[in-house]
Design a protein around this motif. Structure first.
Motif, PDB file in Angstrom:
ATOM      1  N   SER A  65      39.243  35.852  86.804  1.00 55.01           N
ATOM      2  CA  SER A  65      40.422  36.625  86.426  1.00 55.01           C
ATOM      3  C   SER A  65      41.673  35.942  86.967  1.00 55.01           C
ATOM      4  O   SER A  65      41.582  34.978  87.724  1.00 55.01           O
ATOM      5  N   LEU A  66      42.812  36.463  86.576  1.00 52.96           N
ATOM      6  CA  LEU A  66      44.078  35.902  87.035  1.00 52.96           C
ATOM      7  C   LEU A  66      44.189  35.979  88.559  1.00 52.96           C
ATOM      8  O   LEU A  66      43.622  36.870  89.192  1.00 52.96           O
ATOM      9  N   ASN A  67      44.957  35.087  89.110  1.00 54.17           N
ATOM     10  CA  ASN A  67      45.290  35.109  90.532  1.00 54.17           C
ATOM     11  C   ASN A  67      45.942  36.447  90.874  1.00 54.17           C
ATOM     12  O   ASN A  67      46.669  37.026  90.056  1.00 54.17           O
ATOM     13  N   LEU A  68      45.695  36.936  92.072  1.00 50.92           N
ATOM     14  CA  LEU A  68      46.225  38.225  92.505  1.00 50.92           C
ATOM     15  C   LEU A  68      47.747  38.304  92.368  1.00 50.92           C
ATOM     16  O   LEU A  68      48.285  39.285  91.845  1.00 50.92           O
ATOM     17  N   ALA A  69      48.441  37.289  92.813  1.00 48.46           N
ATOM     18  CA  ALA A  69      49.908  37.308  92.745  1.00 48.46           C
ATOM     19  C   ALA A  69      50.378  37.331  91.291  1.00 48.46           C
ATOM     20  O   ALA A  69      51.340  38.029  90.951  1.00 48.46           O
ATOM     21  N   ASN A  70      49.701  36.587  90.422  1.00 47.95           N
ATOM     22  CA  ASN A  70      50.064  36.599  88.996  1.00 47.95           C
ATOM     23  C   ASN A  70      49.806  37.963  88.373  1.00 47.95           C
ATOM     24  O   ASN A  70      50.637  38.479  87.617  1.00 47.95           O
ATOM     25  N   SER A  71      48.649  38.543  88.670  1.00 46.48           N
ATOM     26  CA  SER A  71      48.312  39.867  88.129  1.00 46.48           C
ATOM     27  C   SER A  71      49.336  40.907  88.561  1.00 46.48           C
ATOM     28  O   SER A  71      49.783  41.730  87.767  1.00 46.48           O
ATOM     29  N   CYS A  72      49.699  40.861  89.817  1.00 49.62           N
ATOM     30  CA  CYS A  72      50.689  41.790  90.349  1.00 49.62           C
ATOM     31  C   CYS A  72      52.019  41.652  89.602  1.00 49.62           C
ATOM     32  O   CYS A  72      52.623  42.646  89.198  1.00 49.62           O
ATOM     33  N   THR A  73      52.442  40.421  89.395  1.00 51.93           N
ATOM     34  CA  THR A  73      53.716  40.175  88.722  1.00 51.93           C
ATOM     35  C   THR A  73      53.695  40.660  87.279  1.00 51.93           C
ATOM     36  O   THR A  73      54.659  41.273  86.807  1.00 51.93           O
TER      37      THR A  73
END
Length: 155
Positions: free
Chosen positions: A131-139
């Motif tokens: 899945s997407l990186n945590l920081a990317n998902s958050c953004t």
């Protein structure tokens, strides 16, 4: 008010630092739930957040029970790959909380099961088992919430 980003047991300091920087630049609040996979004085955490860290609106909790005890009336969503609900279908409101789980395991399954109607996901390819990186998902999700709220006076 503001959008509230909640990181449950974050493990990677530069992800938390990047999310902290995004929170500062969007006037969002960051909530961290212990245990962490790093020390808050970690040089990688501070480097990712750069000099923004001192402007961060940060609250730290001992565990999930502590969070829910202190935020009894919180309207929240759970970002997870284990949902049929798409994040962009949510009608975000000022003051909402958006939960993200630890990098290696996501949010606890019992939490997702208990609040399945509040679970949301970002559409992505499933074949890769990633899945997407945590920081990317958050953004991605944070900016959708902000877009719906006319960017809450951001320039």
């Amino acid at each position: 008010m503001a959008i509230n980003i909640v990181l449950h047991e974050p493990e990677i300091p530069h992800n938390t630092g990047a999310i902290a920087r995004t929170c500062v630049l969007t006037n969002s609040r960051l909530h961290l739930i212990k245990p962490f996979g790093f020390d808050l004085s970690d040089k990688y955490l501070k480097r990712a957040g750069l000099d923004y860290w001192k402007y961060l609106d940060l609250t730290i909790y001992e565990n999930l029970d502590d969070f829910f005890e202190k935020n009894k009336d919180a309207n929240f969503y759970l970002a997870t790959t284990k949902s049929k609900n798409i994040y962009s279908d949510v009608k975000f409101k000022d003051g909402d909380f958006i939960f993200f789980g630890k990098e290696t395991a996501g949010l606890p399954e019992d939490l997702i099961n208990k609040y399945s109607e509040r679970a949301i996901r970002i559409p992505m390819i499933k074949d890769l088992k990633r899945s997407l990186n945590l920081a990317n998902s958050c953004t991605v999700i944070l900016y959708e919430a902000l877009r719906q709220l006319d960017f809450m006076e951001l320039i």
